[in-house]
Design a protein around this motif. Sequence first.
Motif, PDB file in Angstrom:
ATOM      1  N   LEU A 310       0.847  -1.189   0.000  1.00 44.34           N
ATOM      2  CA  LEU A 310       0.000   0.000   0.000  1.00 44.34           C
ATOM      3  C   LEU A 310       0.884   1.240   0.000  1.00 44.34           C
ATOM      4  O   LEU A 310       1.790   1.354   0.816  1.00 44.34           O
ATOM      5  CB  LEU A 310      -0.924   0.005   1.220  1.00 44.34           C
ATOM      6  N   GLN A 311       0.614   2.152  -0.925  1.00 43.47           N
ATOM      7  CA  GLN A 311       1.314   3.426  -1.002  1.00 43.47           C
ATOM      8  C   GLN A 311       0.284   4.545  -0.992  1.00 43.47           C
ATOM      9  O   GLN A 311      -0.763   4.450  -1.643  1.00 43.47           O
ATOM     10  CB  GLN A 311       2.172   3.520  -2.271  1.00 43.47           C
ATOM     11  N   ARG A 312       0.595   5.609  -0.248  1.00 42.74           N
ATOM     12  CA  ARG A 312      -0.291   6.754  -0.140  1.00 42.74           C
ATOM     13  C   ARG A 312       0.363   7.993  -0.745  1.00 42.74           C
ATOM     14  O   ARG A 312       1.578   8.116  -0.717  1.00 42.74           O
ATOM     15  CB  ARG A 312      -0.662   7.032   1.321  1.00 42.74           C
ATOM     16  N   ALA A 313      -0.479   8.871  -1.267  1.00 44.29           N
ATOM     17  CA  ALA A 313       0.021  10.123  -1.832  1.00 44.29           C
ATOM     18  C   ALA A 313       0.439  11.049  -0.700  1.00 44.29           C
ATOM     19  O   ALA A 313      -0.231  11.138   0.338  1.00 44.29           O
ATOM     20  CB  ALA A 313      -1.052  10.780  -2.696  1.00 44.29           C
ATOM     21  N   ALA A 314       1.546  11.730  -0.903  1.00 45.55           N
ATOM     22  CA  ALA A 314       2.032  12.670   0.102  1.00 45.55           C
ATOM     23  C   ALA A 314       1.227  13.959   0.038  1.00 45.55           C
ATOM     24  O   ALA A 314       0.492  14.223  -0.913  1.00 45.55           O
ATOM     25  CB  ALA A 314       3.519  12.953  -0.127  1.00 45.55           C
ATOM     26  N   GLY A 315       1.392  14.760   1.060  1.00 44.97           N
ATOM     27  CA  GLY A 315       0.714  16.046   1.097  1.00 44.97           C
ATOM     28  C   GLY A 315      -0.474  16.044   2.035  1.00 44.97           C
ATOM     29  O   GLY A 315      -0.798  15.047   2.692  1.00 44.97           O
ATOM     30  N   ARG A 316      -1.118  17.149   2.063  1.00 46.66           N
ATOM     31  CA  ARG A 316      -2.260  17.336   2.951  1.00 46.66           C
ATOM     32  C   ARG A 316      -3.455  16.550   2.429  1.00 46.66           C
ATOM     33  O   ARG A 316      -3.781  16.611   1.243  1.00 46.66           O
ATOM     34  CB  ARG A 316      -2.614  18.818   3.029  1.00 46.66           C
ATOM     35  N   PRO A 317      -4.127  15.772   3.283  1.00 46.98           N
ATOM     36  CA  PRO A 317      -5.285  14.992   2.812  1.00 46.98           C
ATOM     37  C   PRO A 317      -6.372  15.905   2.271  1.00 46.98           C
ATOM     38  O   PRO A 317      -6.658  16.969   2.826  1.00 46.98           O
ATOM     39  CB  PRO A 317      -5.744  14.236   4.068  1.00 46.98           C
ATOM     40  N   ALA A 318      -6.985  15.465   1.178  1.00 49.25           N
ATOM     41  CA  ALA A 318      -8.078  16.223   0.581  1.00 49.25           C
ATOM     42  C   ALA A 318      -9.361  16.005   1.369  1.00 49.25           C
ATOM     43  O   ALA A 318      -9.491  15.021   2.094  1.00 49.25           O
ATOM     44  CB  ALA A 318      -8.272  15.797  -0.877  1.00 49.25           C
ATOM     45  N   PRO A 319     -10.320  16.908   1.251  1.00 48.39           N
ATOM     46  CA  PRO A 319     -11.584  16.715   1.954  1.00 48.39           C
ATOM     47  C   PRO A 319     -12.298  15.447   1.470  1.00 48.39           C
ATOM     48  O   PRO A 319     -12.185  15.052   0.318  1.00 48.39           O
ATOM     49  CB  PRO A 319     -12.384  17.979   1.591  1.00 48.39           C
ATOM     50  N   GLY A 320     -13.044  14.827   2.372  1.00 50.29           N
ATOM     51  CA  GLY A 320     -13.779  13.623   2.020  1.00 50.29           C
ATOM     52  C   GLY A 320     -13.004  12.362   2.355  1.00 50.29           C
ATOM     53  O   GLY A 320     -11.817  12.395   2.688  1.00 50.29           O
ATOM     54  N   GLN A 321     -13.700  11.241   2.265  1.00 51.26           N
ATOM     55  CA  GLN A 321     -13.089   9.948   2.540  1.00 51.26           C
ATOM     56  C   GLN A 321     -12.222   9.529   1.363  1.00 51.26           C
ATOM     57  O   GLN A 321     -12.717   9.391   0.243  1.00 51.26           O
ATOM     58  CB  GLN A 321     -14.190   8.905   2.793  1.00 51.26           C
ATOM     59  N   PRO A 322     -10.923   9.322   1.550  1.00 50.65           N
ATOM     60  CA  PRO A 322     -10.070   8.951   0.412  1.00 50.65           C
ATOM     61  C   PRO A 322     -10.397   7.554  -0.097  1.00 50.65           C
ATOM     62  O   PRO A 322     -10.763   6.660   0.669  1.00 50.65           O
ATOM     63  CB  PRO A 322      -8.654   9.018   1.005  1.00 50.65           C
ATOM     64  N   ALA A 323     -10.270   7.385  -1.400  1.00 48.02           N
ATOM     65  CA  ALA A 323     -10.524   6.100  -2.050  1.00 48.02           C
ATOM     66  C   ALA A 323      -9.210   5.391  -2.320  1.00 48.02           C
ATOM     67  O   ALA A 323      -8.178   6.031  -2.544  1.00 48.02           O
ATOM     68  CB  ALA A 323     -11.297   6.301  -3.354  1.00 48.02           C
ATOM     69  N   THR A 324      -9.242   4.063  -2.294  1.00 46.44           N
ATOM     70  CA  THR A 324      -8.065   3.240  -2.554  1.00 46.44           C
ATOM     71  C   THR A 324      -8.219   2.571  -3.905  1.00 46.44           C
ATOM     72  O   THR A 324      -9.244   1.936  -4.179  1.00 46.44           O
ATOM     73  CB  THR A 324      -7.875   2.185  -1.453  1.00 46.44           C
TER      74      THR A 324
END
Length: 490
Positions: A310-324
Amino acid sequence: MATLVFSSIGTALAGPVGGAIGALMGRQIDGAVFGSGQRSSGRLADLTPTDSTYGQVLPRHFGRMRTGGSIIWATDLIEHSTIEGGTKGATALAVYTYSANFAVALASRPISGIGRIWADGNLLRGAEGDLKVAGTLRIHTGEGDQAPDPLILANEGEAMTPAHRDLAYVVFENLNLAEYYNRIPTLTFEVLASGDFTPADLIGELLDNAEVTAPIAGIEGFSHTGTLADTLATIDQVVPLASHVEGETLVFERRDLATTVSPLGEATASAEDDAFGASSGWTRSRAAPPAQPSAALRYYDPDRDYLPGLQRAAGRPAPGQPATIELPAALSANTARALIETTARRIDWSRDRIAWRTRELDPAIRPGSFVTMPDIAGIWRVGYGSGAMQGSNSRSNAVRRPVPTALPRWRPRLAAQAKPQMRQPLPRCCRRSSCPTMARATHFPAGASLPPRPVAPPAGAARHCISSKTTAIWQAQGRPAAPVQPSAKC
């Protein structure tokens, strides 16, 4: 215990002969009470192997992937027994072990070979091709001329033994199951297909007259199950794809790689006050962020024996529930991280929109084409209607081009030296789109540099409609005004 008692009584009554007879009688009593002297270990009551599932989809593998396969043929387990102990009056122990004959289907397309094999998570076959337990392994790569397996042929007969051409499978013969609790273990295989994964292999085998120019670097393997549309939709989340038709050929290409860039001409201003970009001929907007932005990527890591990563995008999380994003591909950790980073940035870039009005229709510019616009930085991509389209390179977005209805409408762009009063709004009576004279004055044949000279309106038409607007246009172009005088109403 009865053996000792009856042996002593027999010896006291009849000597050695009586002792032997008494020991024999006591042994029979001990056997009835405590069981025989021979013990058994590990014997199974059911010799039927693990069942397979009818109708299970066999995937198509590309590159290097790890898969479980499906059992397509098997015999009953073969029982082997050995006697341990029993010397010098000790209790003999019968030990039962089992071996299995079975075939496992791996892929619905030919492969080049098999690498490692895992049984219950442990290595059964190494990278050098050596089995860790007793048994024989035969690999059928699924070529169009492969012959039936000899073991299946001997058990089922020639009439009931298919060659399974275009199907890659393996056959285990007398595989020792002692290490797996005398059962067929859960097996996973490292399938080696030809080369790395490319969309051309995926699409070209299923579609005729298809041309694919969409290179994807860094994907070491890919498993295709389900429909082609679903698989392309999954790939499109991380590597945007586009398609168009050229003659009888369906062409697939990447949306983020600009192969040919066409420049757009100057934007054409509109004479209608309620049209978009009335004074400039174009507008720019930014769409709302998605409710579930894609911020994580699941994949198979070859460096960790193809375990899910699993890899996640860096930076500030965007509003809303993130999708995988679930990508059935073998990637390195660095490649997966780069893909999800690019995907997250592209989602943000593609929110920009530009609506551009043009006076000429270029057949080479169609939905999906890459264009540049005067005084606007970046390479932009022509979108489909009002849908959201991703762009190309580092700053590429959608350009929405209006679709012509009947004839191209000539929307004059007044010269820079035109008088200010020429840009003033027209009287309300001159904005009527239903006026036949106005329509005749604003349409022109393809290729004409200037609109046709206004003509007198037909009988019954309102003469005031060819008044201030038409006169201003012709004066701006350096030609004499129309001979029709504006009415007092205008």
